[in-house]
Design a protein around this motif. Structure first.
Motif, PDB file in Angstrom:
ATOM      1  N   GLU A  99     -12.462  -6.973  30.164  1.00  0.00           N
ATOM      2  CA  GLU A  99     -13.622  -6.426  29.464  1.00  0.00           C
ATOM      3  C   GLU A  99     -13.541  -6.730  27.971  1.00  0.00           C
ATOM      4  N   ASN A 108     -23.301  -3.603  32.218  1.00  0.00           N
ATOM      5  CA  ASN A 108     -24.089  -2.376  32.200  1.00  0.00           C
ATOM      6  C   ASN A 108     -25.582  -2.652  32.309  1.00  0.00           C
ATOM      7  N   ASN A 177     -14.466   2.299  29.542  1.00  0.00           N
ATOM      8  CA  ASN A 177     -14.422   3.455  30.435  1.00  0.00           C
ATOM      9  C   ASN A 177     -15.345   4.560  29.916  1.00  0.00           C
ATOM     10  N   HIS A 180     -18.922   3.607  30.545  1.00  0.00           N
ATOM     11  CA  HIS A 180     -19.275   3.815  31.950  1.00  0.00           C
ATOM     12  C   HIS A 180     -19.649   5.274  32.208  1.00  0.00           C
ATOM     13  N   LYS A 181     -18.812   6.174  31.726  1.00  0.00           N
ATOM     14  CA  LYS A 181     -19.041   7.595  31.968  1.00  0.00           C
ATOM     15  C   LYS A 181     -20.331   8.072  31.304  1.00  0.00           C
ATOM     16  N   ARG A 183     -22.993   6.267  30.456  1.00  0.00           N
ATOM     17  CA  ARG A 183     -24.172   5.714  31.114  1.00  0.00           C
ATOM     18  C   ARG A 183     -24.457   6.438  32.429  1.00  0.00           C
ATOM     19  N   THR A 275     -23.215   3.550  41.684  1.00  0.00           N
ATOM     20  CA  THR A 275     -22.905   2.868  40.422  1.00  0.00           C
ATOM     21  C   THR A 275     -21.741   3.554  39.713  1.00  0.00           C
ATOM     22  N   ASP A 279     -18.128   1.889  38.851  1.00  0.00           N
ATOM     23  CA  ASP A 279     -17.486   1.986  37.535  1.00  0.00           C
ATOM     24  C   ASP A 279     -16.046   2.466  37.674  1.00  0.00           C
ATOM     25  N   ASP A 283     -12.413   1.029  36.565  1.00  0.00           N
ATOM     26  CA  ASP A 283     -11.590   1.778  35.615  1.00  0.00           C
ATOM     27  C   ASP A 283     -10.214   2.121  36.187  1.00  0.00           C
TER      28      ASP A 283
END
Length: 368
Positions: A99, A108, A177, A180-181, A183, A275, A279, A283
């Protein structure tokens, strides 16, 4: 007084163009199009390595003069003392997901497009009109409550530690990470708003009361709030991605919501929750690699293993208590496709497998 006549002439020194001494020299890599100050993991370096490796300064490597900046209370830059875990070479960790800046937006944007398409199609087809009342209540109470957990982890766990790690490779993975959380939490919030507008049977404000006072959710809330108070970035990452997400997060998302939604006429929620699980799959991959590296460290492996065992002894009982407290919500949907016992057993199996892959002994609490 004599008047001055004619133009005044000014002289300038002759401009002489010279090469700077260092720039004019020829080195073996002067014409190379790749960096040579690090050794790539494979034969050829990747873009991920070029933009992350050694970008963050470290006195143990290229910053030979020591930290060039520091904090008011003494430590400079990125102190390794910010965690009790130790490594003979923190820079050995590379994110298997590779990443970096572009991948954050690229990956994303794909997820956001998928979610937007799913929700817009659901509204256009009036899908929510066919959902039964118990299922609408289940979503309002429990998926809405989980939104708070995701938001808390995003803002107060991963965002808070993405500046604390000793290398840019770890910090970048943790920052992604956090994205991700955040979003996923926002996707759940938008889903809540869509349902509130689509049907009068959905209480879009219920989630706040459930998260703050429903007995079944208070142990989960307590664990999340305890996580936000942990000062050690490595313990925080371990307790969240290795323990909490396995025993509580995946238990709720994968072993409950993803299993029973379709049986209750809901094909929208699995797409959305899927989704979040995607993620977490990414992670947990970088997290597993990091802790496996620390456990196998030639110099500090045994001490790290003992430290991680202590962390397991602290966080496993708390997370198991939170998981057990959620048992009543398995009975709330009209169609109960799975039992709590089978879901918890599946979560235990995945957690045990993860610990074995890292190289850690299973905690005794899993045998109870």
């Amino acid at each position: 007084m004599t008047a001055t006549t004619g133009k005044k002439h000014r002289s300038f020194p002759t401009i002489e163009f010279t090469d700077s001494e260092a720039g004019a020299l020829e080195f073996p890599s002067s014409r190379s199009r790749s960096f040579t100050y690090y050794t790539p993991a494979k034969k050829r370096s990747t873009t991920y390595e070029d933009v992350t490796v050694d970008v963050q300064p470290d006195p143990d490597r290229h910053l030979t003069q020591g930290w060039i900046y520091g904090f008011g209370d003494g430590p400079g830059g990125y102190p390794q003392e910010w965690t009790a875990a130790k490594s003979s070479n923190w820079h050995a960790f590379l994110d298997p997901n590779e990443e970096w800046d572009q991948t954050i937006y690229r990956n994303n944007s794909k997820v956001v497009h998928q979610v937007e398409l799913c929700l817009s199609n659901a509204k256009r087809a009036r899908v929510y009109d066919g959902w039964n009342t118990p299922w609408l209540t289940f979503i309002a109470r429990n998926l809405g409550a989980w939104m708070h957990a995701e938001n808390g982890l995003a803002l107060h766990v991963f965002t808070s530690i993405q500046r604390s790690c000793p290398t840019n490779m770890i910090n970048t993975a943790v920052a992604v990470n956090a994205a991700h959380k955040m979003r996923f939490a926002q996707d759940l919030a938008l889903f809540n708003l869509d349902l509130s507008e689509a049907t009068a049977d959905f209480d879009g404000a219920l989630h706040k009361e459930v998260w703050q006072s429903a007995p079944e959710w208070q142990p989960t809330r307590e664990v999340v709030e305890r996580l936000t108070a942990v000062p050690d970035w490595c313990e925080l990452l371990f307790a969240t991605n290795i323990v909490f997400e396995q025993l509580v997060g995946s238990l709720f998302r994968t072993e409950l919501v993803m299993q029973i939604a379709a049986r209750n006429g809901d094909y929208i929620t699995p797409t959305l929750v899927g989704t979040g699980e995607h993620d977490y799959d990414r992670d947990v991959t970088y997290t597993r690699n990091l802790f496996r590296l620390l456990v196998r460290d030639e110099e500090y492996g045994e001490s790290n293993k003992s430290l991680f065992a202590d962390w397991l002894n602290t966080w496993v009982p708390r997370c198991l208590n939170a998981a057990q407290a959620l048992q009543p919500i398995w009975s709330q949907p009209a169609d109960k496709a799975v039992t709590f016992a089978s879901s918890l057993e599946a979560a235990h199996a995945k957690f045990s497998s993860l610990l074995e892959e890292i190289g850690l002994d299973l905690p005794k609490e899993l045998d109870k």
